[in-house]
Enzyme design. Structure first.
Site, PDB file in Angstrom:
ATOM      1  N   ASP A 143       0.777  -1.234   0.000  1.00  0.00           N
ATOM      2  CA  ASP A 143       0.000   0.000   0.000  1.00  0.00           C
ATOM      3  C   ASP A 143       0.808   1.284   0.000  1.00  0.00           C
ATOM      4  OD1 ASP A 143       0.891  -0.664   2.483  1.00  0.00           O
ATOM      5  OD2 ASP A 143      -1.012  -0.393   3.516  1.00  0.00           O
ATOM      6  N   LYS A 180       7.200   0.768  13.614  1.00  0.00           N
ATOM      7  CA  LYS A 180       7.363   0.659  12.152  1.00  0.00           C
ATOM      8  C   LYS A 180       8.681  -0.049  11.867  1.00  0.00           C
ATOM      9  CE  LYS A 180       6.442   4.361   9.552  1.00  0.00           C
ATOM     10  NZ  LYS A 180       5.298   4.106   8.688  1.00  0.00           N
ATOM     11  N   ARG A 198       9.687  -4.367  20.419  1.00  0.00           N
ATOM     12  CA  ARG A 198      10.678  -5.278  19.834  1.00  0.00           C
ATOM     13  C   ARG A 198      11.983  -4.541  19.550  1.00  0.00           C
ATOM     14  NH1 ARG A 198       7.463  -6.133  14.579  1.00  0.00           N
ATOM     15  NH2 ARG A 198       7.396  -3.897  14.959  1.00  0.00           N
ATOM     16  N   GLY A 232       0.572  -2.000  23.632  1.00  0.00           N
ATOM     17  CA  GLY A 232      -0.747  -1.412  23.844  1.00  0.00           C
ATOM     18  C   GLY A 232      -0.782  -0.225  24.780  1.00  0.00           C
ATOM     19  N   SER A 275       0.293   0.330  14.032  1.00  0.00           N
ATOM     20  CA  SER A 275       0.294  -0.184  15.400  1.00  0.00           C
ATOM     21  C   SER A 275      -0.811   0.430  16.262  1.00  0.00           C
ATOM     22  CB  SER A 275       1.662   0.089  16.026  1.00  0.00           C
ATOM     23  OG  SER A 275       1.799  -0.639  17.193  1.00  0.00           O
ATOM     24  N   ALA A 280     -11.678  -7.766  -3.879  1.00  0.00           N
ATOM     25  CA  ALA A 280     -10.257  -7.909  -3.544  1.00  0.00           C
ATOM     26  C   ALA A 280      -9.999  -7.732  -2.059  1.00  0.00           C
ATOM     27  CB  ALA A 280      -9.421  -6.916  -4.352  1.00  0.00           C
ATOM     28  N   ASP A 313     -11.720 -11.034  -7.606  1.00  0.00           N
ATOM     29  CA  ASP A 313     -10.363 -11.250  -7.088  1.00  0.00           C
ATOM     30  C   ASP A 313      -9.511 -11.944  -8.134  1.00  0.00           C
ATOM     31  OD1 ASP A 313      -8.256 -11.347  -5.135  1.00  0.00           O
ATOM     32  OD2 ASP A 313      -9.826 -11.344  -3.614  1.00  0.00           O
ATOM     33  N   GLN A 314      -8.252 -12.168  -7.765  1.00  0.00           N
ATOM     34  CA  GLN A 314      -7.326 -12.825  -8.694  1.00  0.00           C
ATOM     35  C   GLN A 314      -7.168 -14.318  -8.407  1.00  0.00           C
ATOM     36  OE1 GLN A 314      -3.783 -10.511  -8.146  1.00  0.00           O
ATOM     37  NE2 GLN A 314      -4.602  -8.750  -9.226  1.00  0.00           N
ATOM     38  N   LEU A 353       0.146  -8.825  12.279  1.00  0.00           N
ATOM     39  CA  LEU A 353       1.418  -8.436  11.663  1.00  0.00           C
ATOM     40  C   LEU A 353       1.542  -8.984  10.248  1.00  0.00           C
ATOM     41  CD1 LEU A 353       4.235  -7.129  12.742  1.00  0.00           C
ATOM     42  CD2 LEU A 353       5.025  -9.418  12.200  1.00  0.00           C
TER      43      LEU A 353
HETATM   44  S1  SF4 Z   1       5.428  -4.126  -2.492  1.00  0.00           S
HETATM   45 FE1  SF4 Z   1       7.513  -3.346  -2.190  1.00  0.00          FE
HETATM   46  S2  SF4 Z   1       7.986  -2.179  -4.034  1.00  0.00           S
HETATM   47 FE2  SF4 Z   1       5.779  -2.537  -4.000  1.00  0.00          FE
HETATM   48  S3  SF4 Z   1       4.912  -0.706  -3.029  1.00  0.00           S
HETATM   49 FE3  SF4 Z   1       5.256  -2.197  -1.404  1.00  0.00          FE
HETATM   50  S4  SF4 Z   1       7.330  -1.786  -0.578  1.00  0.00           S
HETATM   51 FE4  SF4 Z   1       7.140  -0.747  -2.561  1.00  0.00          FE
END
Ligand code: SF4
Length: 732
Positions: free
Chosen positions: A13, A172, A202, A219, A296, A418, A445-446, A607
């Site tokens: 995304d 992140k 982490r 949290g 998060s 999708a 969808d694919q 995650l």
């Molecule tokens: S899948 Fe990889 S290359 Fe594609 S938008 Fe996401 S981080 Fe960028």
């Protein structure tokens, strides 16, 4: 060899712009873009994009419309049919369902980010039909952030790395394979001396890059931010002029944060009080500072307060006026998605019954109605229903409940675009019950993913290498990138607008869909530029003109007061606490020590792993091979105390359900916690109920996540996935 194209990767995304070339053997090679690009730094491509063509050309891809001719839902008896037959039958069934139950009996789940090409026409179709019941995974991933941003400063705030001298990261874990373009932006910022504060339980690679790493307890983010605000206010580090001129509710906020002195915050979060203080001082004095979006805090029991507190930090330190944070708006050069969606066409009585309105109205039409006048004032009357990434959303829990129980009214037709809706939220069994109780399920969808296995019809969707688009589709980002089409869609795959328009024609709505195909729709959307697509696509990026919200006598932000609402009039109007707070979730070792004796671990769910994106790319091939099995991570000491060796299959159980996962030891995980993956299923297994829909009922995290009230954020009604669920792990 064909010429190279610039394409916005949509394998996840963030839409890094990459280069694509069709090779002599017909395969598409994707690589990082070789020319300077305004929004994508060099060397920004990850394994998902490099391997995009292996997904596009995968042997399991759905290339033709399919109809399930089995006698029971979920029976995998697929028959190839024509597009006309599929669309005719779907429309006929939908008409009958609407005639019997009303238009609100149509529910839709959509993942906009992987579509891009429908430009808001699916909502337009729903609004014209009369159904308010649209939801998306964005309900608990950035869409809700945008909603809460709006409550505080009128629209989604986009962090500009180039204009930031201090970045605050929340969990992140960027890498060369996870939001790689932003990872490169981060590295460039650090190279020029930008400070980095990381909040993450982490010890990640990004945490190791930080000037200050705060390993907070899962949290407790809201408490930590309230402690930082306490320091910034009490030590007079805030931007007094901005607060005086552009914020409301400062005195109330000041009083509230006195409840969060650092010793108390240190006790709640497990972080060192002096380190929290240093982080607050750094954020306030080394700016302009920004807080890039992080999933998060979208998935916590105190999500609304945690996001609100971030908004307050960026406001009182002056970041909003210094350019480090850019308040989004409908793109100034385009016809907005919001306009195309035609929310004004949906009758008020239908808006009022959008699912979720009664229990959790904030993100629904009812909660968002407070922003109609402000949006019209700031963005123009034509943007009264400014979508701001995702607004006007039905609550997913209430949607699946209505599908399963027909209360408060029946939802009997469900379209999933999708979105693999079965696996995308909490309480997967309720989603399954809802899908099983439908009279019509349509999946665009694919692949025949677990949700598609429950469909009556599967419509083959196109791939991002097969569609020309402007990204991002969502509204609130201050720029747009062009993405060129590389090849024609495989088989009989079609773009999403084709499906929407053909259904609209069959439902008697043709006059509202005058664009005969996607090309005409795109040309309409970009028409304010005076260019057609051929000309338009030659330019990489179209920046949006951002108004000077905070000029003397300026129009202000799109909140009811026109100012940053530290004290939220919208939350107050809905009966919620207008100020951020921290409340210990119901299921932690602190709040329920008795339960913690039986369930000694704190769960960390939701995650995405680097080779996948939610439940995508699980098909056999180079991406799946990176981590073929669904893996749970435990700190070696925690695993040892439980007698669980690495490499064994274990059950992970909560009070809601259990999952089967392969255990690995990982010293980066906090002791006493267990990390489970999201979106895991096994396409190589047969589909249908006998295999738990290709393993989805055995491996996906939504099987152990409750969506009962105790586990929902009280304002948004979204499930907590991080830090408020107790779990146990034991050998299979
Ligand atoms: S899948 Fe990889 S290359 Fe594609 S938008 Fe996401 S981080 Fe960028």
């Amino acid at each position: 060899m064909a010429s190279k194209k610039h394409v916005a990767c949509q394998s996840c995304d963030i839409n890094c712009v990459v280069e694509a070339v069709v090779k002599d053997d017909g395969k598409i090679q994707t690589k990082s873009i070789s020319e300077p690009h305004p929004t994508t730094p060099p060397n920004s491509i990850c394994m998902k994009s490099v391997n995009a063509d292996t997904i596009r050309t995968h042997k399991d891809r759905v290339l033709y419309p399919l109809k399930n001719v089995g006698s029971k839902r979920g029976e995998q008896r697929w028959e190839r049919i024509s597009w006309d037959q599929a669309l005719d039958e779907i429309a006929e069934k939908l008409k009958k369902i609407i005639a019997k139950y009303g238009p609100e009996s149509l529910g839709v789940s959509q993942t906009e980010i992987n579509q891009q090409s429908e430009c808001g026409t699916l909502r337009r179709f729903m609004n014209l039909l009369g159904s308010p019941n649209w939801t998306a995974a964005m309900y608990m991933c950035i869409g809700n952030t945008a909603g809460v941003h709006r409550v505080t400063h009128g629209s989604y705030s986009f962090a500009s790395f180039a204009d930031s001298n201090c970045l605050l990261f929340i969990g992140k874990n960027l890498s060369n394979h996870n939001w790689v373009s932003q990872f490169n932006d981060l590295k460039a910022a650090l190279k020029r001396g930008c400070k980095l504060i990381v909040l993450d339980p982490r010890r990640t690679k990004v945490a190791e890059m930080a000037d200050i790493w705060l390993p907070l307890r899962y949290g407790t983010d809201a408490a930590l931010f309230l402690g930082m605000i306490n320091v910034i206010i009490n030590e007079q580090l805030y931007d007094k002029e901005f607060v005086e001129n552009w914020c409301v509710g400062f005195e109330e906020l000041k009083e509230r944060v006195q409840e969060y002195p650092l010793d108390k915050v240190a006790e709640i979060t497990g972080c060192d009080a002096e380190e929290i203080r240093k982080a607050a001082v750094m954020f306030a004095t080394e700016g302009p500072a920004s807080i890039p979006w992080a999933v998060s805090t979208d998935m916590q029991k105190n999500s609304t307060s945690a996001i609100r507190a971030q908004c307050i930090l960026r406001a009182i330190t002056g970041s909003l006026k210094q350019g480090a944070e850019l308040l989004g708006l409908p793109h100034s050069e385009f016809v907005s998605v919001s306009q195309i969606q035609m929310h004004e066409a949906l009758p008020e009585e239908k808006k009022k019954i959008q699912l979720g309105t009664e229990r959790y109205p904030l993100l629904t039409y009812t909660g968002m109605s407070a922003f109609e006048e402000p949006s019209a004032r700031v963005y123009g009357e034509e943007n009264r229903y400014f979508h701001n990434m995702a607004a006007f959303m039905a609550n997913p829990t209430d949607m699946f409940t209505a599908m399963a129980s027909e209360k408060p009214y029946p939802v009997k037709a469900f379209f999933t675009f999708a979105s693999n809706a079965l696996m995308g939220f909490a309480n997967q069994e309720n989603a399954l019950a809802g899908l099983m109780n439908q009279e019509l399920v349509v999946c665009y969808d694919q692949f025949i993913n677990p949700t598609a296995q429950l469909a009556d019809y599967i419509l083959p969707g196109d791939h991002w290498l097969e569609r020309p688009v402007v990204t991002p589709n969502w509204e609130g980002i201050p720029f747009a990138n062009t993405s060129q089409q590389v090849v024609e869609p495989a088989g009989e795959a079609k773009d999403e607008y084709y499906v929407v328009r053909e259904l609209a024609i069959r439902m008697g709505l043709e006059e509202h869909f005058p664009w005969k195909d996607r090309a005409e729709l795109m040309n309409y959307r970009i028409s304010p530029t005076g260019k057609d697509w051929e000309e338009f696509q030659k330019q990489f990026t179209y920046p949006s003109n951002i108004p000077d919200y905070f000029a003397p006598g300026g129009v202000g932000v799109a909140t009811p007061s026109g100012k940053v609402e530290l004290y939220s009039s919208v939350l107050e109007g809905l009966g919620y606490d207008p100020l951020p707070y921290y409340k210990e979730p119901e299921q932690t070792p602190i709040s329920d020590p008795e339960l913690a004796k039986e369930y000694p671990l704190t769960l960390f769910a939701g995650l995405r792993e680097d080779p996948g994106f939610n439940s995508c790319y699980m098909q056999e091939g180079p991406l799946r091979n990176v981590e073929p099995d669904p893996v749970a991570l435990l700190h070696p000491k925690t695993a040892q105390s439980l007698g669980l060796p690495s490499g064994e299959w274990i059950w992970v159980e909560t009070t809601h359900g259990r999952l089967k996962l392969l255990l690995k030891h990982d010293g980066a995980q906090p002791e006493g916690t267990i990390r489970i993956p999201h979106g895991r299923w096994c396409p190589e297994q047969e589909g249908g109920p006998e295999t738990g829909f290709s393993g989805a009922m055995l491996h996906n995290d939504a099987m152990v996540l409750s969506d009962d009230d105790w586990n929902l954020d009280p304002e948004q009604g979204l499930p907590n996935l991080r830090g408020g669920i107790l779990a146990k792990a034991y050998k299979c």
